[in-house]
Scaffold this motif. Structure first.
Motif, short mmCIF file in Angstrom:
data_model
loop_
_atom_site.label_atom_id
_atom_site.label_comp_id
_atom_site.label_asym_id
_atom_site.label_seq_id
_atom_site.Cartn_x
_atom_site.Cartn_y
_atom_site.Cartn_z
N PHE A 28 -60.79 42.54 31.61
CA PHE A 28 -60.91 44.09 32.04
C PHE A 28 -59.71 44.67 32.25
CE2 PHE A 28 -64.93 41.81 32.53
CZ PHE A 28 -65.92 42.60 31.97
N ASP A 29 -58.65 44.12 32.82
CA ASP A 29 -57.36 44.61 33.39
C ASP A 29 -56.53 45.15 32.46
OD1 ASP A 29 -58.44 44.22 35.71
OD2 ASP A 29 -57.18 42.82 36.46
N ALA A 30 -55.62 46.22 32.53
CA ALA A 30 -54.85 46.68 31.66
C ALA A 30 -53.50 46.00 32.01
CB ALA A 30 -54.83 48.02 31.54
N ILE A 31 -52.99 45.23 31.07
CA ILE A 31 -51.79 44.44 31.38
C ILE A 31 -50.78 44.40 30.30
CG2 ILE A 31 -50.70 41.94 31.89
CD1 ILE A 31 -53.30 41.35 32.95
N GLU A 32 -49.73 45.36 30.81
CA GLU A 32 -48.83 45.82 29.67
C GLU A 32 -47.33 45.70 30.09
OE1 GLU A 32 -49.77 49.91 29.67
OE2 GLU A 32 -51.62 49.62 28.83
N PRO A 33 -46.35 45.51 29.36
CA PRO A 33 -45.00 45.27 29.54
C PRO A 33 -44.39 46.59 30.03
CG PRO A 33 -45.44 44.26 27.43
CD PRO A 33 -46.56 45.25 27.80
#
Length: 252
Positions: free
Chosen positions: A43-48
Protein backbone atom coordinates in the motif's frame (compact mmCIF):
# COMPACT_ATOMS: atom_id res chain seq x y z
CA UNK A 1 57.62 -11.66 -30.20
CA UNK A 2 55.48 -11.64 -27.06
CA UNK A 3 55.43 -8.28 -25.25
CA UNK A 4 55.86 -8.14 -21.50
CA UNK A 5 53.04 -6.56 -19.45
CA UNK A 6 53.78 -3.02 -18.35
CA UNK A 7 54.46 -2.78 -14.63
CA UNK A 8 51.65 -1.15 -12.66
CA UNK A 9 48.91 -1.78 -15.22
CA UNK A 10 47.51 -4.95 -13.73
CA UNK A 11 47.09 -3.57 -10.16
CA UNK A 12 45.36 -0.48 -11.58
CA UNK A 13 43.03 -2.56 -13.71
CA UNK A 14 42.32 -4.78 -10.73
CA UNK A 15 41.59 -1.78 -8.51
CA UNK A 16 39.17 -0.32 -11.04
CA UNK A 17 37.49 -3.65 -11.48
CA UNK A 18 37.08 -4.05 -7.72
CA UNK A 19 35.74 -0.51 -7.42
CA UNK A 20 33.26 -1.14 -10.21
CA UNK A 21 32.28 -4.41 -8.60
CA UNK A 22 31.62 -2.69 -5.26
CA UNK A 23 29.49 -0.04 -6.94
CA UNK A 24 27.56 -2.72 -8.79
CA UNK A 25 27.05 -4.68 -5.59
CA UNK A 26 25.81 -1.51 -3.89
CA UNK A 27 23.28 -0.90 -6.67
CA UNK A 28 22.12 -4.50 -6.50
CA UNK A 29 21.70 -4.29 -2.73
CA UNK A 30 19.78 -1.03 -3.05
CA UNK A 31 17.42 -2.54 -5.62
CA UNK A 32 16.95 -5.66 -3.50
CA UNK A 33 15.97 -3.64 -0.43
CA UNK A 34 13.79 -1.36 -2.53
CA UNK A 35 11.92 -4.33 -4.00
CA UNK A 36 11.71 -5.94 -0.57
CA UNK A 37 10.01 -2.83 0.82
CA UNK A 38 7.56 -2.77 -2.10
CA UNK A 39 6.71 -6.43 -1.59
CA UNK A 40 6.30 -6.13 2.16
CA UNK A 41 4.30 -2.89 2.08
CA UNK A 42 2.18 -2.95 -1.09
CA UNK A 43 0.00 0.00 0.00
CA UNK A 44 2.98 2.32 0.47
CA UNK A 45 4.51 4.54 -2.20
CA UNK A 46 8.17 3.57 -2.48
CA UNK A 47 10.02 5.56 -5.10
CA UNK A 48 13.67 6.25 -5.92
CA UNK A 49 14.76 9.80 -5.16
CA UNK A 50 14.88 11.69 -8.48
CA UNK A 51 18.35 12.70 -9.60
CA UNK A 52 19.28 16.25 -8.68
CA UNK A 53 16.48 16.88 -6.17
CA UNK A 54 18.15 15.90 -2.89
CA UNK A 55 20.20 13.10 -1.42
CA UNK A 56 19.10 9.73 -0.16
CA UNK A 57 18.10 6.79 -2.31
CA UNK A 58 14.47 5.90 -1.63
CA UNK A 59 11.49 7.95 -0.46
CA UNK A 60 9.09 5.71 1.44
CA UNK A 61 5.64 7.28 1.87
CA UNK A 62 3.67 5.28 4.40
CA UNK A 63 -0.02 4.75 3.52
CA UNK A 64 -2.55 3.06 5.79
CA UNK A 65 -5.10 0.45 4.75
CA UNK A 66 -7.74 3.18 4.51
CA UNK A 67 -5.57 5.31 2.25
CA UNK A 68 -4.54 7.79 4.93
CA UNK A 69 -1.03 9.20 4.79
CA UNK A 70 1.15 8.20 7.72
CA UNK A 71 4.38 10.01 6.98
CA UNK A 72 7.62 9.62 5.07
CA UNK A 73 10.83 7.66 5.59
CA UNK A 74 13.98 8.65 3.70
CA UNK A 75 16.28 5.68 3.08
CA UNK A 76 19.93 5.81 2.08
CA UNK A 77 21.92 2.69 1.20
CA UNK A 78 25.71 2.61 1.55
CA UNK A 79 28.01 -0.27 0.75
CA UNK A 80 31.50 0.81 1.78
CA UNK A 81 34.19 -0.72 3.95
CA UNK A 82 34.46 2.28 6.27
CA UNK A 83 31.83 4.35 8.04
CA UNK A 84 31.79 8.14 7.57
CA UNK A 85 30.18 10.56 10.06
CA UNK A 86 29.71 13.02 7.19
CA UNK A 87 26.80 10.87 6.00
CA UNK A 88 24.78 11.89 9.07
CA UNK A 89 24.84 15.66 8.47
CA UNK A 90 24.15 15.21 4.77
CA UNK A 91 21.15 12.95 5.32
CA UNK A 92 19.75 15.34 7.94
CA UNK A 93 19.82 18.10 5.33
CA UNK A 94 18.19 15.77 2.80
CA UNK A 95 15.56 14.82 5.38
CA UNK A 96 14.60 18.47 5.86
CA UNK A 97 14.38 18.99 2.12
CA UNK A 98 12.23 15.89 1.67
CA UNK A 99 10.14 16.80 4.76
CA UNK A 100 10.53 13.25 5.98
CA UNK A 101 9.71 12.29 9.55
CA UNK A 102 12.42 9.62 9.71
CA UNK A 103 15.81 9.24 8.03
CA UNK A 104 17.59 5.87 7.87
CA UNK A 105 21.05 4.87 6.65
CA UNK A 106 21.40 1.20 5.72
CA UNK A 107 25.10 0.36 5.74
CA UNK A 108 27.38 -2.65 5.92
CA UNK A 109 29.83 -0.58 7.97
CA UNK A 110 28.39 0.91 11.15
CA UNK A 111 29.59 3.56 13.60
CA UNK A 112 31.60 2.53 16.61
CA UNK A 113 29.57 0.83 19.37
CA UNK A 114 26.63 0.19 16.99
CA UNK A 115 26.02 -3.52 16.48
CA UNK A 116 22.75 -3.70 14.54
CA UNK A 117 20.77 -0.46 14.60
CA UNK A 118 20.82 2.73 16.63
CA UNK A 119 19.92 6.40 16.40
CA UNK A 120 23.07 8.47 15.84
CA UNK A 121 22.79 12.26 15.89
CA UNK A 122 19.16 12.25 14.82
CA UNK A 123 19.58 9.65 12.06
CA UNK A 124 18.73 5.97 12.37
CA UNK A 125 21.57 3.66 11.31
CA UNK A 126 20.99 -0.02 10.63
CA UNK A 127 22.70 -3.05 9.16
CA UNK A 128 21.03 -4.48 6.02
CA UNK A 129 19.94 -7.62 7.87
CA UNK A 130 17.83 -5.48 10.23
CA UNK A 131 16.47 -3.11 7.59
CA UNK A 132 13.11 -4.83 7.15
CA UNK A 133 12.27 -5.16 10.89
CA UNK A 134 13.29 -1.53 11.35
CA UNK A 135 11.03 -0.51 8.46
CA UNK A 136 8.11 -2.39 10.03
CA UNK A 137 8.62 -0.63 13.39
CA UNK A 138 8.92 2.83 11.83
CA UNK A 139 5.92 2.27 9.58
CA UNK A 140 3.73 1.13 12.47
CA UNK A 141 4.84 4.09 14.60
CA UNK A 142 4.05 6.59 11.85
CA UNK A 143 0.59 5.09 11.29
CA UNK A 144 -0.20 5.17 15.01
CA UNK A 145 0.83 8.81 15.25
CA UNK A 146 -1.23 9.68 12.17
CA UNK A 147 -4.26 7.85 13.59
CA UNK A 148 -3.95 9.68 16.90
CA UNK A 149 -3.66 12.97 15.05
CA UNK A 150 -6.79 12.27 13.01
CA UNK A 151 -8.80 11.31 16.09
CA UNK A 152 -8.25 14.76 17.58
CA UNK A 153 -8.67 16.65 14.31
CA UNK A 154 -11.27 19.39 14.57
CA UNK A 155 -10.91 19.52 18.34
CA UNK A 156 -7.58 21.27 18.43
CA UNK A 157 -7.21 24.86 19.45
CA UNK A 158 -4.48 27.05 18.00
CA UNK A 159 -2.53 26.66 21.22
CA UNK A 160 -2.59 22.88 20.88
CA UNK A 161 -1.53 23.10 17.24
CA UNK A 162 1.38 25.35 18.15
CA UNK A 163 2.34 22.98 20.95
CA UNK A 164 2.31 20.00 18.59
CA UNK A 165 4.44 21.91 16.10
CA UNK A 166 6.96 22.90 18.76
CA UNK A 167 7.20 19.34 20.05
CA UNK A 168 7.17 17.72 16.60
CA UNK A 169 10.02 16.72 14.29
CA UNK A 170 9.61 19.60 11.81
CA UNK A 171 10.39 22.27 14.41
CA UNK A 172 13.34 20.28 15.76
CA UNK A 173 14.72 19.80 12.25
CA UNK A 174 14.49 23.51 11.49
CA UNK A 175 16.19 24.46 14.75
CA UNK A 176 18.92 21.89 14.13
CA UNK A 177 19.48 23.37 10.67
CA UNK A 178 19.85 26.86 12.16
CA UNK A 179 22.21 25.66 14.89
CA UNK A 180 24.36 23.72 12.42
CA UNK A 181 24.59 26.72 10.07
CA UNK A 182 25.42 29.06 12.97
CA UNK A 183 28.11 26.71 14.27
CA UNK A 184 29.69 26.55 10.83
CA UNK A 185 29.64 30.35 10.53
CA UNK A 186 31.20 30.68 13.99
CA UNK A 187 33.98 28.26 13.09
CA UNK A 188 34.69 30.16 9.86
CA UNK A 189 34.76 33.46 11.77
CA UNK A 190 37.23 32.08 14.31
CA UNK A 191 39.48 30.85 11.50
CA UNK A 192 39.36 34.26 9.78
CA UNK A 193 40.13 36.05 13.06
CA UNK A 194 43.17 33.87 13.70
CA UNK A 195 44.41 34.38 10.14
CA UNK A 196 44.03 38.18 10.37
CA UNK A 197 45.76 38.34 13.76
CA UNK A 198 48.63 36.33 12.31
CA UNK A 199 48.90 38.73 9.36
CA UNK A 200 48.87 41.76 11.67
CA UNK A 201 51.63 40.32 13.83
CA UNK A 202 53.72 39.55 10.75
CA UNK A 203 53.28 43.06 9.31
CA UNK A 204 54.06 44.68 12.66
CA UNK A 205 57.29 42.72 12.84
CA UNK A 206 58.17 43.73 9.27
CA UNK A 207 57.52 47.42 10.03
CA UNK A 208 59.71 47.26 13.13
CA UNK A 209 62.52 45.69 11.11
CA UNK A 210 62.25 48.37 8.40
CA UNK A 211 62.26 51.17 10.98
CA UNK A 212 65.20 49.61 12.80
CA UNK A 213 67.19 49.29 9.58
CA UNK A 214 66.35 52.88 8.57
CA UNK A 215 67.35 54.33 11.93
CA UNK A 216 70.57 52.31 11.87
CA UNK A 217 71.45 53.52 8.38
CA UNK A 218 70.71 57.13 9.38
CA UNK A 219 72.92 56.76 12.44
CA UNK A 220 75.76 55.37 10.32
CA UNK A 221 75.53 58.27 7.88
CA UNK A 222 75.36 60.78 10.71
CA UNK A 223 78.49 59.30 12.23
CA UNK A 224 80.30 59.62 8.91
CA UNK A 225 79.06 63.05 7.87
CA UNK A 226 78.92 64.56 11.32
CA UNK A 227 77.11 67.83 11.94
CA UNK A 228 76.45 68.75 8.26
CA UNK A 229 73.89 65.92 7.95
CA UNK A 230 70.46 67.46 8.45
CA UNK A 231 68.09 66.09 11.03
CA UNK A 232 65.18 64.04 9.69
CA UNK A 233 61.93 64.49 11.54
CA UNK A 234 60.75 61.23 13.01
CA UNK A 235 64.20 59.63 13.16
CA UNK A 236 65.64 61.67 16.00
CA UNK A 237 65.95 60.10 19.42
CA UNK A 238 63.40 62.52 20.90
CA UNK A 239 60.89 61.81 18.13
CA UNK A 240 61.24 58.05 18.46
CA UNK A 241 60.86 58.12 22.26
CA UNK A 242 58.13 60.77 22.43
CA UNK A 243 54.58 59.55 23.12
CA UNK A 244 52.05 59.85 20.32
CA UNK A 245 49.57 62.72 20.82
CA UNK A 246 46.61 63.63 18.72
CA UNK A 247 46.25 66.91 16.88
CA UNK A 248 43.81 68.37 19.40
CA UNK A 249 46.23 67.85 22.30
CA UNK A 250 49.09 69.34 20.29
CA UNK A 251 47.02 72.38 19.45
CA UNK A 252 46.15 72.94 23.09
Amino acid sequence: MKSEPVAGVRPEVKRRAEQGSQQLQGEVQKLELENLLRTKFPFDAIEPVPKGEFGGDVLHRVVGAGGQSGGTILWEFNRTKNWSDAWLAKLRDDQRTAKAEIAVIVSQSLPKDVETFEMVEGVWVTHPRAALPVAMIFRLSLLEVALARQSTEGQQTKTEMVYQYLTGPRFRQRVEAIVEAFSTMQEDLDKERKAIMKQWAKREEQIERVMGATVGMYGDLQGIAGKPLQEIEGLSLQALDAPVVNNRSAAE
